[in-house]
Design an enzyme around this catalytic site. Structure first.
Site, PDB file in Angstrom:
ATOM      1  N   SER A 244     124.141  23.789 115.787  1.00 55.14           N
ATOM      2  CA  SER A 244     124.605  24.098 117.132  1.00 55.14           C
ATOM      3  C   SER A 244     123.463  24.609 117.995  1.00 55.14           C
ATOM      4  O   SER A 244     122.549  25.276 117.511  1.00 55.14           O
ATOM      5  CB  SER A 244     125.681  25.188 117.070  1.00 55.14           C
ATOM      6  OG  SER A 244     126.848  24.692 116.456  1.00 55.14           O
TER       7      SER A 244
ATOM      8  N   HIS B 135     125.435  18.293 112.973  1.00 54.86           N
ATOM      9  CA  HIS B 135     124.934  18.968 111.781  1.00 54.86           C
ATOM     10  C   HIS B 135     123.499  18.595 111.451  1.00 54.86           C
ATOM     11  O   HIS B 135     122.880  19.216 110.596  1.00 54.86           O
ATOM     12  CB  HIS B 135     125.876  18.690 110.597  1.00 54.86           C
ATOM     13  CG  HIS B 135     127.140  19.504 110.666  1.00 54.86           C
ATOM     14  ND1 HIS B 135     127.755  20.040 109.582  1.00 54.86           N
ATOM     15  CD2 HIS B 135     127.875  19.903 111.736  1.00 54.86           C
ATOM     16  CE1 HIS B 135     128.836  20.723 109.946  1.00 54.86           C
ATOM     17  NE2 HIS B 135     128.928  20.633 111.253  1.00 54.86           N
TER      18      HIS B 135
ATOM     19  N   GLU C 207     147.722  11.950 136.563  1.00 54.20           N
ATOM     20  CA  GLU C 207     147.762  13.235 135.886  1.00 54.20           C
ATOM     21  C   GLU C 207     146.587  14.082 136.345  1.00 54.20           C
ATOM     22  O   GLU C 207     145.536  13.557 136.725  1.00 54.20           O
ATOM     23  CB  GLU C 207     147.708  13.008 134.369  1.00 54.20           C
ATOM     24  CG  GLU C 207     148.974  12.368 133.831  1.00 54.20           C
ATOM     25  CD  GLU C 207     150.098  13.363 133.656  1.00 54.20           C
ATOM     26  OE1 GLU C 207     150.806  13.623 134.645  1.00 54.20           O
ATOM     27  OE2 GLU C 207     150.288  13.866 132.545  1.00 54.20           O
TER      28      GLU C 207
ATOM     29  N   LYS D  88     136.228  33.293 113.314  1.00 55.18           N
ATOM     30  CA  LYS D  88     136.182  33.363 114.768  1.00 55.18           C
ATOM     31  C   LYS D  88     136.965  32.199 115.389  1.00 55.18           C
ATOM     32  O   LYS D  88     137.698  32.372 116.367  1.00 55.18           O
ATOM     33  CB  LYS D  88     134.725  33.336 115.229  1.00 55.18           C
ATOM     34  CG  LYS D  88     134.560  33.738 116.684  1.00 55.18           C
ATOM     35  CD  LYS D  88     133.091  33.746 117.074  1.00 55.18           C
ATOM     36  CE  LYS D  88     132.940  34.154 118.522  1.00 55.18           C
ATOM     37  NZ  LYS D  88     131.550  34.108 118.974  1.00 55.18           N
ATOM     38  N   ASP D  89     136.811  31.007 114.791  1.00 53.81           N
ATOM     39  CA  ASP D  89     137.543  29.841 115.307  1.00 53.81           C
ATOM     40  C   ASP D  89     139.049  30.014 115.129  1.00 53.81           C
ATOM     41  O   ASP D  89     139.837  29.607 115.991  1.00 53.81           O
ATOM     42  CB  ASP D  89     137.078  28.562 114.603  1.00 53.81           C
ATOM     43  CG  ASP D  89     135.745  28.063 115.155  1.00 53.81           C
ATOM     44  OD1 ASP D  89     135.312  28.577 116.214  1.00 53.81           O
ATOM     45  OD2 ASP D  89     135.137  27.172 114.536  1.00 53.81           O
TER      46      ASP D  89
END
Lengths: 413, 176
Positions: free
Chosen positions: A217, A213, A285, A241-242
């Site tokens: 972004s 922040h 894994e 959107k998220d």
């Protein structure tokens, strides 16, 4: 700094004394975000949501799990058979680990493609690599807890990696084990740390977001936001959107949890741990396989371990290896090609890590390892000098609105 | 300013001295918190195992547990002993003569833990793969050990460890 005007008097009263509402309004509502973010930018918030899912299911599982070599396997089977919805909670937690890595790997490759690690976001990137390391440690220790054959032998092989350290190696391994082999003290401390580390991850995630922040972004064009016409408020545009992205993610996640819950696991882990018999093929894994392939590619024990840790170490110094001032691969024709080569290389190493270390698999692992380090240590510094990037747009709005800014395009019309 | 020079030195001394005391104190507190992770007294108390080797016939191998780890006891055949001695020791990755690794040549006692990353090598059962030198083969990362448990090929850096052991009677060994 004038805060927002809250209509609710209780909210106003609290906010005056403890400005949490102002803080949330700044960071989650009006927070200006580039307006050209594509769907690859969904994976950051998605990773945060998966972390919360893992915390909640993990705390619930700990209410039923017994960290003792004589009871651990049985208590996990009891969760699966007797505890109400235990099967669901455990399958969400076990598959959630895999999905956490899928989301985070996509998030990392998005950063690699769009140059999100470049100034001024170097610390943001390094905190991200630290989160990845913590995730790996947490996932490894979590996999040990069911105390199946893969749990036990995975723990044995991974802790033995530290015995490669000259001088103090054996001492460190005994310290990790709390005995002369992986045994009850090891299981106890792994449970303790597996519970602790996710909260450490939450702490680093907070720092990651604070660093994010600070400058906001990055975006697909990789150029800075020039003004108001280049950004939109986070809420409602990116919250919606998220949420949509989360819905799509949950379709896949639920599909695996309900229909393929053991697809990413290993059947040997349903055999209780036996310290006297090693399974014929020990495979970690899937999310550790590329690193395992690098470890096995090198015939020397110490150098293999060093190369494995260095494969993550190069990510820490990546902002200083790639010196090109252009962030986004969209404007770097050569970098763009080699980005896809790197991705293919990582996919190949993942495949090879799951194969027995013999014949052609060893040769390919060596080539893959060689390319991985070539890419970061030689190619990226070289490209910073020799590559000619394409011309950058003047602002985020320009490619959409034709010229310079929204105002300028109106003048031309 | 003369007094600045004198005052700064004395103040620096106090800063350094108190920081040093703080560091020593932190180290003293840190040590118990680190050392608690080392093997506890009851774990250390289980550190020896006794085993009667008379039941191990020639050509046979038995696995005993010592400190939670497998110990291989192998009654070697004359051919295997001969193979273990017919080696140019200088060419071995971890040079050691067979005689240094046994107290009775026919009875080989080894910690059954691969020196690479700690898997248990195969070769105890007659049906197991025993690697190219007829000793043991580690399936995890492909290390081959010979009939003396010495590393011959693969990523392991050292021979299979010989545990400290002694014959407390003609047929009973005490490991540890």
């Amino acid at each position: 700094m004038s805060g927002p005007n809250f209509s609710n008097p209780i909210v106003r009263w609290i906010d005056h004394r403890l400005p949490v509402f102002t803080f949330m309004h700044h960071e989650m509502h009006e927070y200006p975000t580039p307006k050209n973010l594509n769907y690859w930018w969904n994976f950051g918030s998605l990773a945060g949501i998966v972390l919360v899912i893992m915390l909640i299911t993990g705390i619930v599982l700990a209410m039923h799990y017994t960290p003792h070599v004589d009871h651990a396997f049985q208590s996990v089977e009891r969760i699966m058979r007797d505890v109400n919805y235990g099967w669901l909670i455990r399958y969400i937690h076990a598959n959630g680990a895999s999905f956490f890595f899928i989301v985070v790997y996509i998030h990392i490759f998005r950063g690699l493609y769009y140059g999100s690690y470049k100034a001024p976001r170097e610390l943001l990137w390094m905190l991200g690599v630290l989160i990845l390391l913590l995730m790996m440690a947490t996932a490894f220790m979590g996999y040990v807890l069911p105390w199946g054959q893969m749990s036990f032998w995975g723990a044995t092989v991974i802790t033995n990696l530290f015995s490669a350290i000259p001088g103090v190696g054996e001492w460190i391994v005994t310290l990790l084990w709390g005995g002369f082999s992986v045994d009850n003290p090891t299981l106890n401390r792994f449970f303790s740390l597996h519970y602790l580390l996710p909260f450490v991850i939450v702490g680093v995630v907070v720092l990651h977001i604070v660093a994010l922040h600070r400058f906001g972004s990055n975006n697909p064009l990789g150029i800075d936001v020039r003004g108001k016409q280049d950004s939109i408020p986070f809420h409602p545009y990116y919250t919606v959107k998220d949420m949509f992205g989360l819905g799509v993610f949950l379709i896949f996640f639920a599909g695996v949890v309900f229909f393929l819950p053991n697809a990413m696991g290993h059947p040997d882990n349903y055999i209780p741990a036996n310290p006297l018999v090693t399974p014929a093929h020990i495979v970690p894994e899937w999310y550790f396989l590329p690193f395992y392939a690098i470890l096995r590619a090198i015939p020397d024990k110490l150098l293999g371990v060093v190369a494995m840790f260095a494969s993550i170490g190069v990510l820490f110094i990546l902002p200083w290896l790639d010196r090109s001032p252009v962030r986004s691969a969209s404007f770097r024709p050569i970098f763009k090609i080699f980005f896809w080569v790197l991705l293919a290389d990582c996919v190949m190493l993942t495949y090879l890590g799951g194969k027995p270390p013999e014949g052609i698999y060893v040769i390919l692992s060596r080539l893959g390892t060689l390319y991985y380090f070539f890419h970061f240590l030689i190619l990226l510094p070289g490209l910073s000098i020799f590559e000619t990037p394409k011309p950058l747009p003047r602002s985020i709005s320009q490619p959409v609105l034709g010229s310079g800014t929204a105002g300028a395009s109106k003048e031309n019309a | 300013m003369a007094e600045t020079h004198e005052g700064a030195t004395r103040r620096d001394f106090i800063h350094v001295a108190s920081a040093t005391m703080g560091a020593v104190g932190a180290a003293c507190v840190a040590w118990p918190l680190i050392h608690q992770m080392n093997p506890a007294a009851d774990t250390l108390a289980l550190a020896t195992t006794e085993f009667d080797v008379s039941g191990v016939e020639e050509g046979m191998a038995v696995t005993v547990v010592w400190r939670g780890k497998p110990v291989f006891v192998r009654h070697r055949t004359a051919k295997e002993i001969e193979e273990a001695n017919a080696v140019d020791i200088g060419n071995l990755p971890d040079p050691q003569a067979d005689s240094e690794r046994t107290s009775k040549p026919e009875m080989l006692v080894l910690v059954g833990v691969c020196t690479h990353l700690g898997c248990v090598p195969l070769g105890q059962k007659a049906t197991d793969p025993r690697g190219e030198w007829g000793g043991w083969f580690c399936p995890c990362h492909g290390s081959h050990y010979d009939t003396s448990g010495r590393i011959r090929k693969g990523p392991a850096p050292a021979n299979l460890m010989v545990p400290p052991y002694e014959y407390i009677s003609d047929t009973v060994i005490r490991i540890g």
